[in-house]
Design an enzyme around this catalytic site. Structure first.
Site, PDB file in Angstrom:
ATOM      1  CG  ASP A 105      23.789  21.316 -58.105  1.00 37.92           C
ATOM      2  OD1 ASP A 105      23.669  21.996 -57.067  1.00 37.92           O
ATOM      3  OD2 ASP A 105      23.687  21.794 -59.243  1.00 37.92           O
ATOM      4  CD  GLU A 106      26.660  21.007 -61.988  1.00 36.72           C
ATOM      5  OE1 GLU A 106      26.740  20.578 -63.139  1.00 36.72           O
ATOM      6  OE2 GLU A 106      26.096  22.086 -61.702  1.00 36.72           O
TER       7      GLU A 106
END
Ligand code: ACM
Length: 488
Positions: A300-301
């Site tokens: 993620d991210e």
């Protein structure tokens, strides 16, 4: 006073009451159980409040007793159980120890709430008569604890396992690494824990699990029919690892330790071979500690990893997971990367329409684990007055957490394996903080994951849930008194 059968959370599949019939536990009762663990688990619940001796036996339960029986119950899946309460005795039957453990949780909730007290209380210790047949909707019923932003030691994690297993959750996902800390000892890369583990959000001392401690957690959870899913987040969220091993950065310079709560600024160096030696060795050691099927690689991210590098990283790293014999689990940003067999994608979107990454995962036929942030992120505040928590995905009341259907959240017919409620800990520093954000939303999510949609009704759930407040108080859980629940 007996608790009506309909106070059980998650709602059982089928409850057939026997009006006018009740079982009462006798002071000289025995517990019949097929394993020492199951017998002592139930005895440890019942002895302190009843003051009864409750010896555990392997056969021969009679009137007034409780029997846990391994038996083939027609039409029930392996993790299902049948609970029968007559005036004479309570019998829980299942084909598996897991099913019996689930049945024990139901029995506990059928007894008066004072069963949760740890000092002797007056009986009678009654169970309403009838028959319950029960089994889960989804095989993956999870909670996540972020031990990276704030570190929580073994005893706190065990307590969390106790809490989630009471509601028939069967997976604990531990977010073991992030910018603020690396929490698991790795022999091949010892500075990860020694250096990368010595920080946390807000600047506290941090900490990490030794391999022996982690194995202890795995075993403690397994005894309670909970599987641990370890997450090492990559290629982003790695500042703590980079402080320990600057050769993993592209410029070779160690960044300073990070104790803030921003995201998206760190990345492993995708072009360096040492990155893959690192990932391979870390994953191999974590896999060796993991009896469960999944290794979670985050994903993620990764805002500091160029898109082409991100795909290249996953192209090389996912096979390193499968080479350990484990299945890839990752946040849904991994959707556009080439899938590997069995890959499971954890959806944490918060809009009615899935984003491009989630659509890619659905199009690939990836299996989906649902953690919609605006529904089940336990770190979101309940309302503006909640003293801790975040609000970027909105405020999440118990009703918001409860009132949706995993089968229709995403368009099409995605292969949904279950639901997981993550507790991120940027603002969560103590066990009391964990309790406040977890209760009462976690039981609401447990019912989403366990009970058939046809058995789920918000109005009816509210009154069932209300009966759990006194139990939490007796268990020492400081919960949020959500105003929509008619607390008793
Ligand atoms: C996430 O909340 N960054 C998965």
């Amino acid at each position: 006073m007996t608790v009506p059968a309909h106070s059980v959370v998650p709602a059982p599949v089928e409850v057939i009451p026997a009006p006018g019939v009740a079982f009462a536990l006798r002071p000289d009762a025995v517990i019949e159980a097929p394993t020492a663990f199951l017998g002592s688990y139930l005895a440890d619940v019942l002895r302190p409040p009843t003051g009864f001796a409750l010896p555990v036996v392997t056969a021969g339960a009679g009137p007034g007793d409780i029997a846990l029986v391994l038996a083939d119950v027609a039409g029930l899946p392996d993790d299902g159980y049948e609970l029968e309460a007559t005036a004479d005795r309570v019998t829980i039957r299942s084909r598996t120890e897991t099913g019996l453990f689930h049945g024990v949780q139901t029995l506990r909730q059928l007894l008066p709430s004072t069963v949760e007290a740890r000092t002797v209380h007056a009986g009678p210790w009654t169970v309403p008569g009838g028959r319950i047949r029960d089994y889960p909707r989804y095989g993956y019923r999870g909670a996540m604890l972020d031990v990276a932003r704030h570190f929580f030691g073994v005893e706190v994690v065990k307590r969390f396992v106790d809490q989630i297993s009471r509601y028939k959750l069967n997976v604990l996902h531990l977010h073991l690494s992030d910018d603020q800390g690396w929490r698991l000892a790795v022999d091949a890369w010892p500075r990860l824990a020694e250096v990368g583990g010595a920080t946390q959000a807000g600047g506290g001392p941090g900490g990490h699990y030794t391999k022996a401690q982690y194995a202890e957690l795995v075993a403690y959870a397994a005894a309670r029919h909970v599987t641990l899913v370890p997450e090492l987040d990559m290629p982003g969220h790695v500042n703590a690892a980079l402080t320990a091993y600057p050769e993993l950065t592209c410029d070779g310079a160690a960044p300073p330790p990070y104790t803030g709560v921003d995201v998206g600024f760190s990345t492993l160096c995708v072009g360096k071979d040492v990155t893959y030696a690192f990932v391979r060795q870390v994953l191999a050691e974590v896999a060796a500690l993991t009896p469960g099927p999944y290794l979670h690689i985050g994903g993620d991210e990764a805002h500091s990893t160029p898109a082409a590098d991100y795909r290249e990283f996953l192209r090389r790293v996912q096979p390193l997971v499968t080479a350990t014999g484990k299945t890839v689990l990752g946040w849904h940003q991994i959707g556009p990367a080439d899938p590997v067999p069995g890959r499971t994608v954890q959806y944490w979107g918060r809009t009615p329409e899935p984003d491009e990454d989630a659509r890619a995962a659905i199009a690939n036929g990836d299996r989906l684990l649902l953690s919609p942030a605006n529904r089940v992120y336990l770190d979101m505040k309940y309302d503006p007055q909640t003293p801790i928590g975040l609000d970027w995905a909105g405020h999440i009341t118990v009703r918001t957490a409860y009132d949706w259907d995993p089968a229709t959240l995403l368009p099409g017919t995605p292969d949904v394996i279950g639901v997981e409620a993550p507790l991120w800990t940027e603002t969560v520093a103590t066990p009391a903080d964990i309790d406040l954000l977890t209760f009462p939303r976690l039981p609401a999510v447990a019912e989403l994951a366990w009970s058939p949609q046809s058995r789920r009704d918000w109005t009816e759930f509210r009154s069932r849930l209300a009966a759990h407040g006194p139990r939490w108080t007796l268990q020492g859980i400081g919960f949020h008194p959500d105003p929509e629940i008619p607390w008793t």
